[in-house]
Design a protein around this motif. Structure first.
Motif, PDB file in Angstrom:
ATOM      1  N   UNK A  69       8.535  -1.607  -4.331  1.00 21.70           N
ATOM      2  CA  UNK A  69       7.587  -2.727  -4.442  1.00 21.70           C
ATOM      3  C   UNK A  69       8.208  -3.898  -5.208  1.00 21.70           C
ATOM      4  N   UNK A  70       9.525  -3.887  -5.347  1.00 17.56           N
ATOM      5  CA  UNK A  70      10.194  -4.988  -6.031  1.00 17.56           C
ATOM      6  C   UNK A  70       9.812  -5.068  -7.501  1.00 17.56           C
ATOM      7  N   UNK A  71       9.427  -3.921  -8.054  1.00 23.39           N
ATOM      8  CA  UNK A  71       9.116  -3.868  -9.484  1.00 23.39           C
ATOM      9  C   UNK A  71       7.662  -4.135  -9.820  1.00 23.39           C
ATOM     10  N   UNK A  72       6.873  -4.612  -8.833  1.00 24.87           N
ATOM     11  CA  UNK A  72       5.502  -5.024  -9.169  1.00 24.87           C
ATOM     12  C   UNK A  72       4.513  -3.857  -9.201  1.00 24.87           C
ATOM     13  N   UNK A  73       4.832  -2.766  -8.508  1.00 24.62           N
ATOM     14  CA  UNK A  73       3.878  -1.653  -8.416  1.00 24.62           C
ATOM     15  C   UNK A  73       2.977  -1.810  -7.202  1.00 24.62           C
ATOM     16  N   UNK A  97       8.552   1.031   4.228  1.00 19.55           N
ATOM     17  CA  UNK A  97       9.496   1.566   3.242  1.00 19.55           C
ATOM     18  C   UNK A  97       9.078   2.982   2.894  1.00 19.55           C
ATOM     19  N   UNK A  98      10.000   3.723   2.295  1.00 17.46           N
ATOM     20  CA  UNK A  98       9.663   5.085   1.876  1.00 17.46           C
ATOM     21  C   UNK A  98      10.098   5.282   0.427  1.00 17.46           C
ATOM     22  N   UNK A 127       0.851  -1.197   0.000  1.00 15.65           N
ATOM     23  CA  UNK A 127       0.000   0.000   0.000  1.00 15.65           C
ATOM     24  C   UNK A 127       0.887   1.248   0.000  1.00 15.65           C
ATOM     25  N   UNK A 128       0.644   2.133  -0.958  1.00 15.69           N
ATOM     26  CA  UNK A 128       1.368   3.403  -0.985  1.00 15.69           C
ATOM     27  C   UNK A 128       0.487   4.492  -0.383  1.00 15.69           C
TER      28      UNK A 128
END
Ligand SMILES: [Zn+2]
Ligand SMILES: [Zn+2]
Length: 350
Positions: free
Chosen positions: A239-243, A222-223, A178-179
């Motif tokens: 997000x490890x590339x996933x979005x 994370x930021x 979640x962002x």
């Protein structure tokens, strides 16, 4: 009593708003309650009111009126039918005065009350003052001995973040990323709520590194720094590339929504929850169906949600960081907010 009233739109805060003496509010209805204000939260909506962003949506209210919609204090006087409240009780006020009788009120969706009155917004006098006239239905009694001052921002900033997080919960599972966009008065609170209420991995996104450090202190996993690309690169990294699976956007101005659509998970079912305002969300219909994008709006929160939030606060599980200013320093408080220099929330103390 002293009150800060809006006299003119689109002027610097010290000219648009004036600190003046006005008559104390009087009980006129049996359900009225007069609250001696202990603290009034300083909200970005107050800035938007001065900028006339809300003028037409609110039916062009008559000026002047007293602004301030995040109010907490002590009961001063009650109308003849009010029971269960006594002078001196510490209280917080839900921001909307509701009728309790319409269909929306009866289904618990009281923010949509057909007869709702919004002190501080719609021309009804709000809480940038020594006293506020409200109604019995807005009042939540706080535990005896509670200091209402730091709680004032819960009345709007708090429940708005809480309502938005509740809307996100059905889309959150362990591992969901979640962002939270914008670590201001609402966002710093949403970070805590997500950690308390869900198993989400929380990523804080802001243009300011100091706020990102603040988010980490509040529990963000994370930021991501929003640079020229609005944070697309850093969110994809985080997000490890996933979005992002879910985006809670407390900014939603300018290009923020279009950036969000680019750092959301592209493969399936990402959810974009809009809480801030000013920009345009414009995914193509083809994108919406092929990626099954959910776009959800969220505004303030209900009376019941404010009581839930007071309980979370009482349990010590969430906390609004507040900085107090004397009421007479309203101009400075608004300038500081406008310049992004308030960490957490500003509160005016009469
Ligand atoms: Zn507000
Ligand atoms: Zn109603």
């Amino acid at each position: 009593m002293k009150a800060v009233r809006l006299y003119e739109y689109n002027r610097p805060f010290g000219e648009a708003l004036k600190l003046v003496n006005v008559p104390d509010p009087k009980i006129t209805s049996p359900t009225d309650v007069i609250v001696k204000i202990a603290g009034a939260g300083v909200c970005r909506t107050d800035i938007h009111i001065v900028q006339a962003v809300w003028r037409d949506a609110l039916g062009n209210p008559n000026l002047p009126y007293t602004i301030g919609h995040e109010n907490a204090g002590f009961v001063e006087e009650v109308g003849s039918s009010v029971t269960g409240l006594a002078k001196g009780d510490p209280v917080i006020c839900h921001p909307l005065m509701t009728c309790g009788l319409c269909r929306a009120c009866r289904t618990g969706y009281d923010m949509a009350c057909e007869h709702g009155v919004f002190p501080g917004l719609d021309g009804t006098d709000g809480g940038y003052a020594e006293y506020l006239k409200t109604s019995e239905r807005t009042i939540i009694k706080l535990a005896p001995g509670t200091d209402p001052v730091p709680l004032a921002p819960f009345a709007d900033a708090g429940i708005t973040a809480y309502h938005a997080v509740k809307k996100a919960l059905p889309y959150i599972y362990a591992g969901t990323q979640v962002v939270v966009v914008g670590i201001g008065g609402l966002g710093h609170f949403a970070v805590q709520l997500l950690k308390v209420m869900s198993p989400a991995t929380v990523i804080a996104l802001d243009t300011n590194r100091e706020r990102l450090t603040f988010a980490e202190q509040l529990g963000a996993d994370r930021v991501a720094l929003a640079a020229d690309d609005g944070g697309i690169k850093e969110v994809l990294n985080a997000t490890g590339g996933s979005g992002a699976d879910v985006v809670l956007d407390f900014v939603a101005e300018n290009d923020t929504p279009s950036y969000a659509l680019q750092y959301m998970r592209q493969s399936r079912g990402a959810t974009y929850i809009v809480v801030g305002y000013g920009g345009v969300v414009a995914p193509t219909t083809l994108d919406m169906i092929s990626k099954e994008i959910n776009v959800i709006g969220s505004i303030v929160g209900s009376y019941a949600e404010l009581t839930e939030l007071m309980e979370l606060n009482r349990q010590g599980r969430v906390h609004i960081s507040s900085t107090t200013f004397p009421l007479s320093d309203y101009e400075h408080a608004l300038d500081e907010l406008d310049a992004g220099r308030v960490l957490g929330r500003g509160v005016l103390v009469p």
